[in-house]
Design an enzyme around this catalytic site. Structure first.
Site, PDB file in Angstrom:
ATOM      1  N   THR A 127       0.700  -1.198   0.119  1.00 45.02           N
ATOM      2  CA  THR A 127      -0.048  -0.011  -0.054  1.00 45.02           C
ATOM      3  C   THR A 127       0.829   1.283   0.002  1.00 45.02           C
ATOM      4  O   THR A 127       2.031   1.465   0.689  1.00 45.02           O
ATOM      5  CB  THR A 127      -0.899  -0.027   1.380  1.00 45.02           C
ATOM      6  OG1 THR A 127      -1.371   1.453   1.499  1.00 45.02           O
ATOM      7  CG2 THR A 127      -0.081  -0.600   2.328  1.00 45.02           C
ATOM      8  N   TYR A 150      -1.737   0.113  10.934  1.00 43.56           N
ATOM      9  CA  TYR A 150      -1.872  -0.427   9.627  1.00 43.56           C
ATOM     10  C   TYR A 150      -0.796  -0.450   8.812  1.00 43.56           C
ATOM     11  O   TYR A 150      -0.164  -1.385   8.187  1.00 43.56           O
ATOM     12  CB  TYR A 150      -3.016   0.258   8.852  1.00 43.56           C
ATOM     13  CG  TYR A 150      -3.415  -0.047   7.453  1.00 43.56           C
ATOM     14  CD1 TYR A 150      -4.051  -1.405   7.026  1.00 43.56           C
ATOM     15  CD2 TYR A 150      -2.946   0.592   6.421  1.00 43.56           C
ATOM     16  CE1 TYR A 150      -3.973  -1.759   5.686  1.00 43.56           C
ATOM     17  CE2 TYR A 150      -3.237   0.404   5.124  1.00 43.56           C
ATOM     18  CZ  TYR A 150      -3.633  -1.130   4.853  1.00 43.56           C
ATOM     19  OH  TYR A 150      -3.782  -1.329   3.330  1.00 43.56           O
TER      20      TYR A 150
HETATM   21  P1  NAP Z   1     -11.560  -4.518   2.206  1.00 43.40           P
HETATM   22  O1  NAP Z   1     -12.712  -3.923   1.305  1.00 43.40           O
HETATM   23  O2  NAP Z   1     -11.558  -3.999   3.653  1.00 43.40           O
HETATM   24  O3  NAP Z   1     -11.337  -5.975   2.008  1.00 43.40           O
HETATM   25  C1  NAP Z   1     -10.620  -6.782   2.785  1.00 43.40           C
HETATM   26  C2  NAP Z   1     -10.896  -8.280   2.849  1.00 43.40           C
HETATM   27  O4  NAP Z   1     -10.187  -8.987   3.868  1.00 43.40           O
HETATM   28  C3  NAP Z   1     -12.329  -8.815   3.145  1.00 43.40           C
HETATM   29  O5  NAP Z   1     -12.543  -9.885   2.328  1.00 43.40           O
HETATM   30  C4  NAP Z   1     -12.240  -9.168   4.596  1.00 43.40           C
HETATM   31  O6  NAP Z   1     -13.339 -10.069   4.838  1.00 43.40           O
HETATM   32  C5  NAP Z   1     -10.925  -9.845   4.577  1.00 43.40           C
HETATM   33  N1  NAP Z   1     -10.208 -10.129   5.903  1.00 43.40           N
HETATM   34  C6  NAP Z   1     -10.229  -8.973   7.023  1.00 43.40           C
HETATM   35  N2  NAP Z   1      -9.651  -9.910   7.900  1.00 43.40           N
HETATM   36  C7  NAP Z   1      -9.356 -10.904   7.516  1.00 43.40           C
HETATM   37  C8  NAP Z   1      -9.043 -12.153   8.407  1.00 43.40           C
HETATM   38  N3  NAP Z   1      -8.590 -11.857   9.639  1.00 43.40           N
HETATM   39  N4  NAP Z   1      -9.042 -13.358   7.800  1.00 43.40           N
HETATM   40  C9  NAP Z   1      -9.654 -13.523   6.761  1.00 43.40           C
HETATM   41  N5  NAP Z   1     -10.065 -12.343   5.850  1.00 43.40           N
HETATM   42  C10 NAP Z   1     -10.030 -11.270   6.449  1.00 43.40           C
HETATM   43  O7  NAP Z   1     -10.162  -4.091   1.250  1.00 43.40           O
HETATM   44  P2  NAP Z   1      -9.874  -3.740  -0.347  1.00 43.40           P
HETATM   45  O8  NAP Z   1      -9.996  -2.364  -0.395  1.00 43.40           O
HETATM   46  O9  NAP Z   1     -10.475  -4.810  -1.012  1.00 43.40           O
HETATM   47  O10 NAP Z   1      -8.065  -3.952  -0.336  1.00 43.40           O
HETATM   48  C11 NAP Z   1      -7.711  -5.274  -0.466  1.00 43.40           C
HETATM   49  C12 NAP Z   1      -6.281  -5.427  -0.160  1.00 43.40           C
HETATM   50  O11 NAP Z   1      -5.463  -4.342  -0.752  1.00 43.40           O
HETATM   51  C13 NAP Z   1      -6.140  -5.199   1.606  1.00 43.40           C
HETATM   52  O12 NAP Z   1      -5.137  -5.792   2.102  1.00 43.40           O
HETATM   53  C14 NAP Z   1      -5.795  -3.571   1.858  1.00 43.40           C
HETATM   54  O13 NAP Z   1      -4.977  -3.504   2.877  1.00 43.40           O
HETATM   55  C15 NAP Z   1      -5.068  -3.472   0.338  1.00 43.40           C
HETATM   56  N6  NAP Z   1      -4.931  -1.978  -0.209  1.00 43.40           N
HETATM   57  C16 NAP Z   1      -6.013  -1.520  -0.584  1.00 43.40           C
HETATM   58  C17 NAP Z   1      -6.235  -0.140  -1.088  1.00 43.40           C
HETATM   59  C18 NAP Z   1      -7.285   0.503  -1.346  1.00 43.40           C
HETATM   60  O14 NAP Z   1      -7.046   1.754  -1.767  1.00 43.40           O
HETATM   61  N7  NAP Z   1      -8.457  -0.351  -1.748  1.00 43.40           N
HETATM   62  C19 NAP Z   1      -4.855   0.417  -1.634  1.00 43.40           C
HETATM   63  C20 NAP Z   1      -3.544  -0.345  -1.269  1.00 43.40           C
HETATM   64  C21 NAP Z   1      -3.732  -1.731  -0.429  1.00 43.40           C
HETATM   65  P3  NAP Z   1     -14.625  -9.645   5.456  1.00 43.40           P
HETATM   66  O15 NAP Z   1     -15.523  -9.298   4.165  1.00 43.40           O
HETATM   67  O16 NAP Z   1     -15.408 -10.879   5.997  1.00 43.40           O
HETATM   68  O17 NAP Z   1     -14.649  -8.553   6.211  1.00 43.40           O
HETATM   69  O1  F7E Z   2      -9.129   7.993   4.159  1.00 43.60           O
HETATM   70  C1  F7E Z   2      -9.487  11.621   5.279  1.00 43.60           C
HETATM   71  C2  F7E Z   2      -8.552  10.551   6.070  1.00 43.60           C
HETATM   72  O2  F7E Z   2     -10.209   6.115   5.117  1.00 43.60           O
HETATM   73  C3  F7E Z   2      -8.675   9.042   3.143  1.00 43.60           C
HETATM   74  C4  F7E Z   2      -7.532   2.045   2.693  1.00 43.60           C
HETATM   75  O3  F7E Z   2      -8.060   1.448   1.315  1.00 43.60           O
HETATM   76  O4  F7E Z   2      -6.087   3.714   1.167  1.00 43.60           O
HETATM   77  C5  F7E Z   2      -7.213   3.531   2.181  1.00 43.60           C
HETATM   78  O5  F7E Z   2      -6.914   4.228   3.500  1.00 43.60           O
HETATM   79  C6  F7E Z   2      -8.358  10.393   3.691  1.00 43.60           C
HETATM   80  C7  F7E Z   2      -7.667  10.402   4.776  1.00 43.60           C
HETATM   81  O6  F7E Z   2      -8.474   6.015   3.095  1.00 43.60           O
HETATM   82  C8  F7E Z   2     -12.813  10.996   6.640  1.00 43.60           C
HETATM   83  O7  F7E Z   2      -8.283  11.521   7.341  1.00 43.60           O
HETATM   84  C9  F7E Z   2     -11.646  12.702   5.953  1.00 43.60           C
HETATM   85  O8  F7E Z   2      -6.840  11.407   4.968  1.00 43.60           O
HETATM   86  O9  F7E Z   2     -10.822   6.643   2.571  1.00 43.60           O
HETATM   87  P1  F7E Z   2      -9.778   6.750   3.674  1.00 43.60           P
HETATM   88  P2  F7E Z   2      -6.867   5.938   3.460  1.00 43.60           P
HETATM   89  O10 F7E Z   2      -6.665   6.191   4.994  1.00 43.60           O
HETATM   90  O11 F7E Z   2      -6.279   6.438   2.596  1.00 43.60           O
HETATM   91  C10 F7E Z   2      -4.785   2.993   1.620  1.00 43.60           C
HETATM   92  C11 F7E Z   2      -4.042   3.308   0.390  1.00 43.60           C
HETATM   93  C12 F7E Z   2      -5.017   1.686   2.328  1.00 43.60           C
HETATM   94  O12 F7E Z   2      -4.033   0.863   1.954  1.00 43.60           O
HETATM   95  C13 F7E Z   2      -5.990   1.526   3.010  1.00 43.60           C
HETATM   96  O13 F7E Z   2      -6.123   0.117   3.179  1.00 43.60           O
HETATM   97  O14 F7E Z   2      -9.627  10.819   4.147  1.00 43.60           O
HETATM   98  N1  F7E Z   2     -10.733  11.710   5.781  1.00 43.60           N
HETATM   99  N2  F7E Z   2     -12.648  12.708   6.637  1.00 43.60           N
HETATM  100  C14 F7E Z   2     -11.635  10.650   6.459  1.00 43.60           C
HETATM  101  N3  F7E Z   2     -11.454   9.371   6.110  1.00 43.60           N
HETATM  102  C15 F7E Z   2     -12.674   8.520   6.639  1.00 43.60           C
HETATM  103  N4  F7E Z   2     -12.475   7.227   6.400  1.00 43.60           N
HETATM  104  N5  F7E Z   2     -13.634   9.070   7.159  1.00 43.60           N
HETATM  105  C16 F7E Z   2     -13.882  10.239   7.129  1.00 43.60           C
HETATM  106  O15 F7E Z   2     -14.932  10.812   7.737  1.00 43.60           O
END
Ligand code: NAP
Ligand code: F7E
Length: 336
Positions: A127, A150
């Site tokens: 990430t 995280y």
């Molecule tokens: P997400 O929507 O939060 O999905 C997370 C998945 O992990 C869900 O299927 C969840 O299961 C499962 N999970 C969580 N804890 C677990 C556990 N203890 N055992 C088994 N399964 C578990 O995340 P996403 O946005 O699809 O992201 C996918 C991956 O990419 C994650 O590793 C995240 O950290 C990483 N990532 C995301 C972003 C982004 O912007 N989306 C960017 C960079 C990296 P449940 O459905 O049961 O909760």
């Molecule tokens: O926050 C600000 C907050 O929670 C984005 C995950 O997928 O991307 C994600 O992490 C920004 C932050 O995502 C609210 O402070 C303002 O600056 O949508 P977010 P994140 O923290 O960037 C990375 C790449 C991952 O790997 C992670 O798994 O938005 N913000 N107001 C807020 N954020 C939230 N959640 N809620 C608010 O009300």
């Protein structure tokens, strides 16, 4: 020959795009499903395919992961499962480390213990949070400085992936993905929180949305584009680490303005700090307020990725514009 993939996190946002992508390519797809008192499979329930199989398990349960990988004999593992919410990780640091850091180690160990080092390729969902507040644009050479439980857990997983590649010759690669969103995004991430609030305001079920830091900037792409990048990373001739990003950055404030404009509200900002409000120019309604409970102990001010390595080596680039992403998410939430 038919390939078999194992997706941890198949029930999450990215899993729900990756599973059909791989099924369309002819893969047999196995997914890890957590047992809950209610179903966790809403995002993938619509996929009715004979080659999709779900298996109960948890990233904190190593023996079960070994048994599953032994039975499945995957050609490719996509390790997407994680406690993925940055703010929640400040409340649950130990669990986050267990699932995100040790969970990754458990899968890598399973590959090694089962003697699958030459058969099974491994993709780790790394990430942009690893970069912390390093100056933008961030690329594969930017030094890491994680600023949340995280991110520190994901840093361990990033290096474990590289260590197992170097020590045991496993085809193990990191995708360092910048934020990617979609209508399937979890409801408490800021983009989906805003688009769901807009739909509720439009229906008269909610008056306004409470947010935290409006000035944080993120490089937001579409999950659909990024899962293709994950697959390309595992098809590359050698295991390596790649940034996937759009190369553009927008503030939370920009997202709010773009999303509310789609339902006919131009937002005007008044006040500052926790007193700031976003007011509709058309109706004078207060549509956005600040609640400090959404501030984080440590924040990342600006993320903006440089995806040129992925473009050159993988022929990958983000296809969806910021405006189209916001539109797709708002339209989805208005229609449900
Ligand atoms: P997400 O929507 O939060 O999905 C997370 C998945 O992990 C869900 O299927 C969840 O299961 C499962 N999970 C969580 N804890 C677990 C556990 N203890 N055992 C088994 N399964 C578990 O995340 P996403 O946005 O699809 O992201 C996918 C991956 O990419 C994650 O590793 C995240 O950290 C990483 N990532 C995301 C972003 C982004 O912007 N989306 C960017 C960079 C990296 P449940 O459905 O049961 O909760
Ligand atoms: O926050 C600000 C907050 O929670 C984005 C995950 O997928 O991307 C994600 O992490 C920004 C932050 O995502 C609210 O402070 C303002 O600056 O949508 P977010 P994140 O923290 O960037 C990375 C790449 C991952 O790997 C992670 O798994 O938005 N913000 N107001 C807020 N954020 C939230 N959640 N809620 C608010 O009300």
């Amino acid at each position: 020959m038919t390939k078999t993939a194992f997706i941890t996190g198949i029930t999450g946002q990215d899993g729900s795009y990756l599973a059909p992508f791989l099924l369309d390519k002819g893969y047999i797809v196995h997914g890890l499903e957590r047992r809950g008192s209610l179903s966790h499979t809403d995002r993938i329930d619509h996929i009715d395919h004979e080659n999709l199989h779900l298996n109960y398990g948890d990233m904190t349960d190593g023996t079960n992961l070994i048994r599953l990988i032994k039975d499945i004999q995957p050609d490719e593992i996509y390790n997407l499962a994680a406690q993925s919410h940055v703010q929640v990780s400040f409340d649950t640091p130990e669990y986050t480390a267990n699932a995100d850091a040790l969970g990754t180690l458990r899968i890598l160990e399973a590959i090694r213990i089962l003697g699958l080092e030459r058969k099974t390729k491994f993709y780790q969902a790394s990430t942009s949070e690893l970069f912390g507040n390093a100056p933008a644009p961030q690329n594969e050479h930017t030094p890491f400085h994680p600023r949340s439980p995280y991110a520190t857990a994901k840093l361990y997983a990033y290096w474990a992936t590289i260590n197992y590649r170097e020590a045991y010759g496993i085809f193990a690669s990191n995708g360092i993905l910048f934020n990617h969103e979609s209508p399937m995004r979890g409801e408490t991430f800021v983009t989906r929180k805003i688009t769901r609030a807009i739909a509720a305001i439009k229906r008269g079920q909610q008056t306004h949305v409470e947010l935290g830091n409006l000035d944080a900037k993120r490089d937001w792409g579409h999950a659909r584009d990024y899962v293709e990048g994950m697959w390309k990373i595992l098809q590359h001739e050698i295991a390596d680490d790649f940034v996937l990003a759009t190369g553009q950055t927008h503030s939370v404030r920009d997202f709010v303005e773009a999303a509310f404009a789609l339902i006919g509200h131009d937002i005007q900002w008044q006040g500052s700090g926790v007193q700031e409000t976003g007011i509709s120019k058309q109706t004078n309604q207060i549509l956005v307020t600040i609640n400090p409970k959404f501030f984080r102990p440590t924040e990342l001010d600006i993320l903006c990725g440089d995806p040129s390595k992925a473009k050159k080596a993988l022929d990958w680039q983000a296809k969806t514009s910021f405006q189209d992403l916001v539109k797709e998410m708002v339209e989805h939430d208005l229609s449900t």
